[in-house]
Design a protein around this motif. Structure first.
Motif, short mmCIF file in Angstrom:
data_model
loop_
_atom_site.label_atom_id
_atom_site.label_comp_id
_atom_site.label_asym_id
_atom_site.label_seq_id
_atom_site.Cartn_x
_atom_site.Cartn_y
_atom_site.Cartn_z
N TYR A 1 -30.14 -44.93 -12.65
CA TYR A 1 -31.15 -44.18 -13.27
C TYR A 1 -32.42 -44.82 -12.79
O TYR A 1 -32.47 -46.08 -12.25
CB TYR A 1 -31.08 -44.20 -14.73
CG TYR A 1 -29.78 -43.43 -15.16
CD1 TYR A 1 -29.56 -42.11 -15.19
CD2 TYR A 1 -28.75 -44.19 -15.87
CE1 TYR A 1 -28.64 -41.34 -15.63
CE2 TYR A 1 -27.70 -43.50 -16.17
CZ TYR A 1 -27.46 -42.38 -16.14
OH TYR A 1 -26.36 -41.36 -16.36
N LYS B 1 -26.50 -48.21 -14.06
CA LYS B 1 -25.86 -48.41 -15.33
C LYS B 1 -24.77 -49.41 -15.15
O LYS B 1 -23.80 -49.15 -14.51
CB LYS B 1 -25.21 -46.91 -15.56
CG LYS B 1 -24.47 -46.67 -16.93
CD LYS B 1 -25.39 -46.88 -17.94
CE LYS B 1 -24.92 -46.67 -19.17
NZ LYS B 1 -25.13 -47.24 -20.53
N GLN C 1 -20.92 -46.48 -14.80
CA GLN C 1 -20.60 -44.99 -14.77
C GLN C 1 -20.41 -44.75 -13.22
O GLN C 1 -21.16 -45.23 -12.50
CB GLN C 1 -21.91 -44.10 -15.19
CG GLN C 1 -21.87 -44.02 -16.67
CD GLN C 1 -23.46 -43.33 -17.40
OE1 GLN C 1 -24.00 -42.98 -16.43
NE2 GLN C 1 -23.37 -43.11 -18.71
N GLN D 1 -16.90 -42.85 -17.39
CA GLN D 1 -17.66 -43.83 -18.09
C GLN D 1 -16.81 -44.95 -18.35
O GLN D 1 -15.57 -45.17 -19.08
CB GLN D 1 -18.12 -43.41 -19.28
CG GLN D 1 -18.80 -44.35 -20.39
CD GLN D 1 -20.07 -45.17 -20.13
OE1 GLN D 1 -21.00 -44.21 -19.44
NE2 GLN D 1 -20.04 -46.25 -19.75
#
Length: 137
Positions: free
Chosen positions: A59, A70, A78, A98
């Motif tokens: 991200y 992440k 993830q 996840q």
């Protein structure tokens, strides 16, 4: 469900069609395969390219102004299973595997404040403490 990365040219073509906002960002929703919404974050073109190329979710951190892979601090990674861009080409849905929890509060999902007639009510408890989640190695 296993993610297979498109070619570099295909990824570049997808990114060229994506409508980033005036800050160069699109909203990215992470969803578990069972349909649970885990979180909403932001991606710029570099984060989207890295995610589509590697299958590991990356991200854009608006607070730190840098790419945010992440789980790089917490270990709660993830991995991409499927990606879908909406009809306006300005938001992306990431179906993810996840590892651990998605929320920095230690909950599986960031969406745990339920709206009730008397106000907000937490719908889940942390699965791991923030201290344990972000312990220094």
């Amino acid at each position: 469900m296993t993610y297979t990365a498109p070619s570099s040219n295909t990824i570049d073509n997808i990114i060229s069609q994506t409508k980033f906002d005036d800050k160069g960002l699109i909203s990215a929703i992470a969803q578990a395969p069972n349909g649970d919404i885990l979180m909403l974050a932001w991606m710029n073109a570099d984060a989207l390219k890295e995610t589509l190329s590697t299958g590991r979710i990356c991200y854009w951190s608006r607070s730190r102004q840098t790419l945010w892979r992440k789980g790089e601090t917490s270990g709660q990674q993830q991995h991409l299973l499927e990606a879908r861009i909406d009809c306006d080409m300005d938001a992306i849905l990431l179906i993810v595997d996840q590892k651990g929890v998605a929320c920095h509060t230690g909950r599986r999902s960031c969406f745990y404040h339920g709206v009730t007639p008397s106000g907000l009510k937490d719908t889940s408890q942390p699965e791991i403490s923030a201290e344990e989640l972000y312990k220094k190695a």
